[in-house]
Design a protein around this motif. Sequence first.
Motif, PDB file in Angstrom:
ATOM      1  N   GLU A   1      30.763  54.377  31.729  1.00 42.69           N
ATOM      2  CA  GLU A   1      29.863  55.538  31.669  1.00 42.69           C
ATOM      3  C   GLU A   1      28.423  55.148  32.001  1.00 42.69           C
ATOM      4  OE1 GLU A   1      28.590  59.139  28.586  1.00 42.69           O
ATOM      5  OE2 GLU A   1      29.856  57.491  27.897  1.00 42.69           O
ATOM      6  N   GLU A   2      27.965  54.037  31.438  1.00 43.38           N
ATOM      7  CA  GLU A   2      26.578  53.601  31.645  1.00 43.38           C
ATOM      8  C   GLU A   2      26.296  53.273  33.105  1.00 43.38           C
ATOM      9  OE1 GLU A   2      23.875  49.602  30.895  1.00 43.38           O
ATOM     10  OE2 GLU A   2      25.770  49.834  29.809  1.00 43.38           O
ATOM     11  N   LEU A   3      27.225  52.540  33.738  1.00 47.74           N
ATOM     12  CA  LEU A   3      27.003  52.051  35.092  1.00 47.74           C
ATOM     13  C   LEU A   3      27.591  52.966  36.167  1.00 47.74           C
ATOM     14  CD1 LEU A   3      27.700  48.300  34.274  1.00 47.74           C
ATOM     15  CD2 LEU A   3      25.475  49.394  34.584  1.00 47.74           C
ATOM     16  N   LYS A   4      28.172  54.089  35.725  1.00 48.86           N
ATOM     17  CA  LYS A   4      28.667  55.132  36.630  1.00 48.86           C
ATOM     18  C   LYS A   4      29.763  54.629  37.582  1.00 48.86           C
ATOM     19  CE  LYS A   4      25.693  58.258  35.169  1.00 48.86           C
ATOM     20  NZ  LYS A   4      25.093  57.499  34.068  1.00 48.86           N
ATOM     21  N   PHE A   5      30.656  53.781  37.068  1.00 45.66           N
ATOM     22  CA  PHE A   5      31.788  53.334  37.876  1.00 45.66           C
ATOM     23  C   PHE A   5      32.808  54.461  37.965  1.00 45.66           C
ATOM     24  CE2 PHE A   5      30.560  49.059  35.991  1.00 45.66           C
ATOM     25  CZ  PHE A   5      29.944  48.609  37.151  1.00 45.66           C
ATOM     26  N   ASP A   6      33.335  54.703  39.156  1.00 42.06           N
ATOM     27  CA  ASP A   6      34.342  55.760  39.302  1.00 42.06           C
ATOM     28  C   ASP A   6      35.743  55.211  39.563  1.00 42.06           C
ATOM     29  OD1 ASP A   6      33.710  54.865  41.822  1.00 42.06           O
ATOM     30  OD2 ASP A   6      33.396  56.848  42.702  1.00 42.06           O
ATOM     31  N   ALA A   7      35.870  53.896  39.692  1.00 45.33           N
ATOM     32  CA  ALA A   7      37.187  53.259  39.821  1.00 45.33           C
ATOM     33  C   ALA A   7      37.081  51.842  39.263  1.00 45.33           C
ATOM     34  CB  ALA A   7      37.645  53.227  41.273  1.00 45.33           C
ATOM     35  N   ALA A   8      38.041  51.470  38.448  1.00 49.87           N
ATOM     36  CA  ALA A   8      38.063  50.129  37.861  1.00 49.87           C
ATOM     37  C   ALA A   8      39.353  49.437  38.286  1.00 49.87           C
ATOM     38  CB  ALA A   8      37.963  50.204  36.345  1.00 49.87           C
ATOM     39  N   ILE A   9      39.203  48.371  39.068  1.00 46.32           N
ATOM     40  CA  ILE A   9      40.357  47.645  39.597  1.00 46.32           C
ATOM     41  C   ILE A   9      40.800  46.597  38.582  1.00 46.32           C
ATOM     42  CG2 ILE A   9      41.183  46.195  41.505  1.00 46.32           C
ATOM     43  CD1 ILE A   9      38.684  47.338  43.084  1.00 46.32           C
ATOM     44  N   GLY A  10      42.090  46.571  38.277  1.00 44.11           N
ATOM     45  CA  GLY A  10      42.620  45.610  37.317  1.00 44.11           C
ATOM     46  C   GLY A  10      43.737  44.777  37.917  1.00 44.11           C
ATOM     47  N   GLY A  11      44.077  43.699  37.239  1.00 46.38           N
ATOM     48  CA  GLY A  11      45.123  42.799  37.727  1.00 46.38           C
ATOM     49  C   GLY A  11      46.466  43.008  37.063  1.00 46.38           C
ATOM     50  N   ALA A  12      46.654  44.145  36.386  1.00 47.19           N
ATOM     51  CA  ALA A  12      47.915  44.403  35.685  1.00 47.19           C
ATOM     52  C   ALA A  12      49.080  44.531  36.666  1.00 47.19           C
ATOM     53  CB  ALA A  12      47.791  45.667  34.843  1.00 47.19           C
ATOM     54  N   ARG A  13      50.260  44.127  36.188  1.00 45.76           N
ATOM     55  CA  ARG A  13      51.478  44.205  36.998  1.00 45.76           C
ATOM     56  C   ARG A  13      52.544  44.987  36.228  1.00 45.76           C
ATOM     57  NH1 ARG A  13      51.172  38.894  35.996  1.00 45.76           N
ATOM     58  NH2 ARG A  13      53.336  39.028  35.326  1.00 45.76           N
ATOM     59  N   ARG A  14      53.437  45.641  36.954  1.00 40.54           N
ATOM     60  CA  ARG A  14      54.459  46.475  36.309  1.00 40.54           C
ATOM     61  C   ARG A  14      55.491  45.664  35.539  1.00 40.54           C
ATOM     62  NH1 ARG A  14      54.830  50.128  41.641  1.00 40.54           N
ATOM     63  NH2 ARG A  14      53.256  51.700  41.103  1.00 40.54           N
ATOM     64  N   ASP A  15      55.669  44.389  35.890  1.00 49.55           N
ATOM     65  CA  ASP A  15      56.689  43.591  35.203  1.00 49.55           C
ATOM     66  C   ASP A  15      56.201  43.039  33.868  1.00 49.55           C
ATOM     67  OD1 ASP A  15      54.916  41.629  36.297  1.00 49.55           O
ATOM     68  OD2 ASP A  15      56.516  40.135  36.171  1.00 49.55           O
ATOM     69  N   GLU A  16      54.913  43.221  33.553  1.00 54.64           N
ATOM     70  CA  GLU A  16      54.341  42.648  32.333  1.00 54.64           C
ATOM     71  C   GLU A  16      54.876  43.297  31.059  1.00 54.64           C
ATOM     72  OE1 GLU A  16      50.001  41.376  32.231  1.00 54.64           O
ATOM     73  OE2 GLU A  16      49.996  42.884  33.803  1.00 54.64           O
ATOM     74  N   GLU A  17      54.970  44.634  31.074  1.00 52.03           N
ATOM     75  CA  GLU A  17      55.251  45.360  29.845  1.00 52.03           C
ATOM     76  C   GLU A  17      55.705  46.764  30.219  1.00 52.03           C
ATOM     77  OE1 GLU A  17      54.727  47.148  25.909  1.00 52.03           O
ATOM     78  OE2 GLU A  17      53.873  47.828  27.798  1.00 52.03           O
ATOM     79  N   LYS A  18      56.499  47.392  29.371  1.00 52.61           N
ATOM     80  CA  LYS A  18      57.101  48.685  29.731  1.00 52.61           C
ATOM     81  C   LYS A  18      56.055  49.775  29.975  1.00 52.61           C
ATOM     82  CE  LYS A  18      58.074  49.638  24.852  1.00 52.61           C
ATOM     83  NZ  LYS A  18      59.139  49.862  23.848  1.00 52.61           N
ATOM     84  N   ALA A  19      54.928  49.737  29.257  1.00 51.54           N
ATOM     85  CA  ALA A  19      53.873  50.729  29.496  1.00 51.54           C
ATOM     86  C   ALA A  19      53.227  50.493  30.859  1.00 51.54           C
ATOM     87  CB  ALA A  19      52.823  50.679  28.391  1.00 51.54           C
ATOM     88  N   ARG A  20      53.094  49.230  31.250  1.00 52.07           N
ATOM     89  CA  ARG A  20      52.543  48.909  32.565  1.00 52.07           C
ATOM     90  C   ARG A  20      53.443  49.459  33.679  1.00 52.07           C
ATOM     91  NH1 ARG A  20      47.391  47.017  31.419  1.00 52.07           N
ATOM     92  NH2 ARG A  20      47.333  44.898  30.585  1.00 52.07           N
TER      93      ARG A  20
END
Length: 301
Positions: A124-143
């Motif tokens: 919110e402070e820095l007005k980012f509109d997209a945050a890129i992450g390194g998550a993978r689908r095989d890590e966990e069922k929610a992912r």
Amino acid sequence: MFSYNLDHLKELESESIFILREVAAQFEKPVLLFSGGKDSIVASYLAQKAFYPAKIPFTLLHIDTGHNFPETIKFRDEWVNQIGAKLTVRSVQSSIDTGRAHEETGPHASRNLLQTVTLLDAIEELKFDAAIGGARRDEEKARAKERFFSHRDEFGQWEPKNQRPELWNLFNGRKKMGEHFRVFPLSNWTELDVWAYIERNKISLPSLYFSHKRNVFERNGVVYGYSEFMKLLPEEKVSEMLVRFRTIGDMTCTGATVSTASNIKEIIDELLISRVTERGSRIDDQRSENAMEERKKRGYF
């Protein structure tokens, strides 16, 4: 004769680079979430490759819990200098000091969940509109429920049933004021893919991933590295063991693997016969059956 046939890793690399370029094209101010772990290292490496010879067109953001491994922080600074990226750091301790977050107490206390407050405040402070992450689908069922472009509402919350379809590599980044997206270019990668890619491209990693001697203790069948942030139970004793870490989070919630694997080839051989998931030693994922999904719905990474 030149061949256009790509092997498995090249296909994954091309897909991730395509997604990173889509982020740069669709969003005004994206950011790459950088933890110092292998997945965010690979994501930043791919970002460097995607925009070479130009610099990475977005900043790296690290949410510092204050309970990070010292090796992680040291490597973070070295890596950012190596790839010539800009780094922004926000502190969970600051969120606690200002009353925005309340620290847990007791032997199982962790600052893992508190990162969400600091992250959403930074977005919110820095007005980012997209945050890129390194998550993978095989890590966990929610992912596994995540899209490449994962929508978040104006409160930073994730609703699994309110995600956009992604057909024919078409990504919909449209959003309302105050909303943002999380983007996961490594979604289709597996843990073994990441390690094979690191080996092929000779990517540097923190020493924590390789076997080393460390003072540890055992709790509920999981070996944890001892630190000043850990409160031992009466029956728990500290001893020195040869361990490594498959995943790097807070010292208070990240379990170690008893291992002699001191290079990437040995790590890959170890993973091929492992029957424990990558996040199987993360205590924050074991607080409830849906711990990860509940955290993500609140705005977690």
